[in-house]
Structure formats: C-alpha cells, structure tokens
Design a protein around this motif. Structure first.
Motif, short mmCIF file in Angstrom:
data_model
loop_
_atom_site.label_atom_id
_atom_site.label_comp_id
_atom_site.label_asym_id
_atom_site.label_seq_id
_atom_site.Cartn_x
_atom_site.Cartn_y
_atom_site.Cartn_z
N TYR A 94 -3.61 0.19 8.43
CA TYR A 94 -2.98 0.47 7.14
C TYR A 94 -3.01 1.96 6.84
O TYR A 94 -2.02 2.55 6.38
CB TYR A 94 -3.70 -0.27 6.01
CG TYR A 94 -3.68 -1.78 6.09
CD1 TYR A 94 -2.65 -2.45 6.73
CD2 TYR A 94 -4.69 -2.54 5.51
CE1 TYR A 94 -2.64 -3.83 6.80
CE2 TYR A 94 -4.69 -3.91 5.56
CZ TYR A 94 -3.67 -4.56 6.21
OH TYR A 94 -3.67 -5.92 6.27
N VAL A 95 -4.16 2.58 7.09
CA VAL A 95 -4.32 4.01 6.80
C VAL A 95 -3.49 4.85 7.76
O VAL A 95 -2.86 5.83 7.36
CB VAL A 95 -5.81 4.41 6.88
CG1 VAL A 95 -5.98 5.91 6.73
CG2 VAL A 95 -6.61 3.68 5.80
N LYS A 96 -3.48 4.45 9.03
CA LYS A 96 -2.70 5.19 10.02
C LYS A 96 -1.22 5.22 9.64
O LYS A 96 -0.55 6.24 9.75
CB LYS A 96 -2.87 4.56 11.40
CG LYS A 96 -2.17 5.29 12.52
CD LYS A 96 -2.44 4.62 13.86
CE LYS A 96 -1.73 5.35 14.98
NZ LYS A 96 -1.97 4.69 16.30
N ASN A 97 -0.73 4.08 9.14
CA ASN A 97 0.67 4.01 8.73
C ASN A 97 0.98 4.93 7.55
O ASN A 97 2.11 5.37 7.37
CB ASN A 97 1.04 2.57 8.37
CG ASN A 97 1.04 1.65 9.57
OD1 ASN A 97 1.11 2.10 10.72
ND2 ASN A 97 0.93 0.35 9.33
N SER A 98 -0.07 5.20 6.74
CA SER A 98 0.13 6.03 5.54
C SER A 98 0.11 7.52 5.85
O SER A 98 0.37 8.33 4.96
CB SER A 98 -0.96 5.71 4.52
OG SER A 98 -2.21 6.25 4.93
N LYS A 99 -0.25 7.88 7.08
CA LYS A 99 -0.33 9.29 7.51
C LYS A 99 -1.52 10.03 6.89
O LYS A 99 -1.59 11.26 6.96
CB LYS A 99 0.96 10.06 7.19
CG LYS A 99 2.24 9.38 7.65
CD LYS A 99 2.28 9.15 9.14
CE LYS A 99 3.60 8.53 9.58
NZ LYS A 99 3.62 8.19 11.02
N PHE A 140 0.84 -1.20 0.00
CA PHE A 140 0.00 0.00 0.00
C PHE A 140 0.87 1.25 0.00
O PHE A 140 0.64 2.20 -0.76
CB PHE A 140 -0.93 -0.03 1.21
CG PHE A 140 -1.82 1.17 1.35
CD1 PHE A 140 -2.46 1.72 0.25
CD2 PHE A 140 -2.01 1.76 2.59
CE1 PHE A 140 -3.29 2.82 0.37
CE2 PHE A 140 -2.83 2.86 2.73
CZ PHE A 140 -3.47 3.39 1.62
N ASP A 141 1.91 1.26 0.83
CA ASP A 141 2.83 2.39 0.89
C ASP A 141 3.55 2.57 -0.45
O ASP A 141 3.72 3.70 -0.92
CB ASP A 141 3.85 2.17 2.01
CG ASP A 141 4.76 3.38 2.21
OD1 ASP A 141 4.24 4.47 2.47
OD2 ASP A 141 5.99 3.23 2.07
#
Length: 332
Positions: free
Chosen positions: A166-171, A67-68
């Motif tokens: 997942y979204v949290k990791n993407s900022k 995803f990143d």
C-alpha cells in the motif's frame, strides 16, 4: 539553522472500518504540531448494504484505492510515513528469561518463538525488546537470580508485505510499521509519569484490544473479534430501527449501563468485561506488587453515556477516556 528545521511525518492507521491519517510537524523544541488530518470509510453506506467484495473487486485493490484517495484529499507534504497495523494482525507475548547477553537473547527468542507462535517461523516477521528486569519469585536466597521480561512481537509476513505494498503504491517512504497497540500505548503514556500498570481498553468497530502497559512498555495484548458493531446490532434488534438510527441512539444521552429502566444486555460488553477480569486476575498472580492502577478507554464505545462509570464501578480503579491530542499543539 541546524536543529530548527521542521520535520514533517505522516501517520496512517489502517483500521477495519476506516483508514485514518494525521500529519505532524516537529520543530526544534520537539513539540509535535498538527497540520493535517482526515479519514475515509472502508465502505460507503451503499456498499455496506451490498455484497461488495466480489471476485471482481479484491479487498487489497479497494484498500489501495481508498488510501490513495485519502492522500489526494489531504494533499500531504510529508515524504515518509508511519503505519499502524490492526492489533489482530499480530501476536504479542511476554517471555521470561534469565539475564543474558543480547546474542544469547537472540538465540533464546528463536527457540521461544516456536512455542508461542503457532505458525512456521519462515511465515512470520518478529522482533523483541526487553521490558523489565527483576529477580525470580522465590523465598530461597540461594536460588534467587536476575531475570528479564522480553516482549515478543510477531506478524504474518504476508500481512506485513500487504501494508508495505500500500505504501509503495503511494510513493511514500516507509519510516515505521508497527501494530496499532504500540501507537495507542504511546498516546497514553507519552509525557506522563505514571507508575504501576495501566490497562487500555480499545474497542474498535470489529475488534477489541486490551493492552497492559507499565512505564511506557507493553506487557500484554489480548485481541479478539468483538467490537462496537455488535453493540449497534443489539440496538437495531432491541428498538427495531435502522443501523444509522442505532448509531444515533448509541451516541445519545441514554444510559444503557447504569440505569435500570433503560439498561440493555450487550453480549459484546459482557465478553469485554470478562476478558478484563481475566487480565486483572493474571496480573495479580504474575505481578503481585504492581497492581493495575487505572483503566483508559479508547474507541467510540468509550463515549457512550454511562460506560465510563460502569467500568469504574466494576473494577474500582480510576477510569478515563483517552486523549490522543493532549501532547500535540492544535491550531484553532
């Protein structure tokens, strides 16, 4: 000026075989415009042929990494994100209740949820919405009363938390998290003045969703673990070819459904059509005055030569292929 600033939003679909993303802007006229899109496979061709997900390499870490990587490739400008979960991650059930206040519905849904959700409620995140109002089906005028159909939507909390991570990791800021069936339904019904029921047949790589929609509201979803991968496997076995070659055959101009000389038996398609027939039968009993008037095909199988005609011949209603871009401005 107020009302004319373009808003940008990112939509992401975490599928079983790909992560897909689309970035749109919406101007003062309310018309969405495509500015960016892309996808990334969950597994590379090399990894598909190997025992990839071992103890040392967790699925969650790999999904987050890919995803990143997709976000880096797209160089997205949006600060918020709308996420679609696989239909198999949740449960959708239609509950019939007497007409009541919103507070009473809240209490009634808590009770109904224990009957429809086969898990402890503290392990589940769920929501509801009223999709229709009607009178109960009785010929006795004195017994007639107003009823409502309430759509109950539930998903495992651990699944919701996984995608939130997942979204949290993407900022990025989470704007919306929903089952993909609602995204698909909007794509079919948005901007259309359709009456009657539409049945969306969404055949993914590993799973199929059958979504019954009327006037923009989802009335039923049936998800099951059958997908286009099984059709590819049938072609591999029938022709003795590689998976890549079978995919090419699947996308070719050979009609495996209507032409007797080239017809093949696909157990996956037999299961899909069996489930479609069950929904037609159920709908005729539950909503006798509102027939299923059309079928909309979604997923790669929809484009297989002859499949649209095959489904139309089976159910004798108009059959079309979904066009998710019809209400979106796409620059050349």
């Amino acid at each position: 000026m107020l009302g004319f600033r373009k808003q940008s939003v990112l939509g992401v679909d975490f599928g079983t075989s790909h992560i897909k993303a689309v970035e749109l802007t919406v101007g003062g006229n309310g018309v969405p415009r495509l500015v960016n899109y892309g996808h990334i496979e969950m597994l590379s061709p090399e990894e598909k042929n190997a025992s990839f997900f071992s103890v040392e390499k967790s699925l969650d870490k790999e999904v987050a990494r890919r995803f990143d990587l997709l976000l880096q490739r797209l160089d997205v400008k949006s600060k918020s994100i709308n996420v679609a979960l696989p239909g198999s991650s949740g449960l959708v059930s239609l509950v019939e209740l007497p007409q009541m206040t919103e507070h009473e519905i809240e209490r009634a849904i808590q009770f109904e949820a224990t009957k429809h959700i086969p898990l402890p409620l503290d392990e589940v995140a769920f929501s509801w919405e009223i999709v229709s109002q009607k009178e109960n089906n009785t010929s006795n005028e004195s017994q007639k009363k107003k009823m409502i159909d309430v759509l109950l939507v539930a998903a495992l909390r651990k699944e919701v938390e996984r995608f939130e991570q997942y979204v949290k990791n993407s900022k990025l800021a989470m704007n919306l998290l929903e089952l993909e069936i609602f995204s698909i339904a909007r794509s079919v019904t948005w901007g259309n003045k359709l009456s009657g029921f539409s049945l969306i047949v969404d055949i993914g790589s590993r799973a199929t969703n059958l979504i019954l929609v009327r006037e923009g509201a989802v009335y039923l979803n049936r998800s099951f673990s059958t997908g286009s991968g099984e059709i590819t496997a049938t072609l591999v076995k029938s022709f003795g070819v590689s998976t890549d070659r079978a995919e090419e055959i699947k996308q070719g101009d050979r009609d495996f459904f209507n032409n007797r000389e080239s017809a093949l038996a696909f157990s996956a398609i037999d299961l899909v059509t069996s489930e479609i027939s069950r929904i037609f039968d159920m709908n005729a009993k539950k909503y006798p005055s509102h027939a299923i008037e059309r079928i909309v095909l979604s997923g790669g199988v929809a484009n297989m030569h002859g499949f649209q005609k095959y489904i139309a011949n089976l159910y004798h209603v108009p059959v079309s292929i979904i066009d998710p871009w019809k209400n979106i401005v796409c620059d050349e």
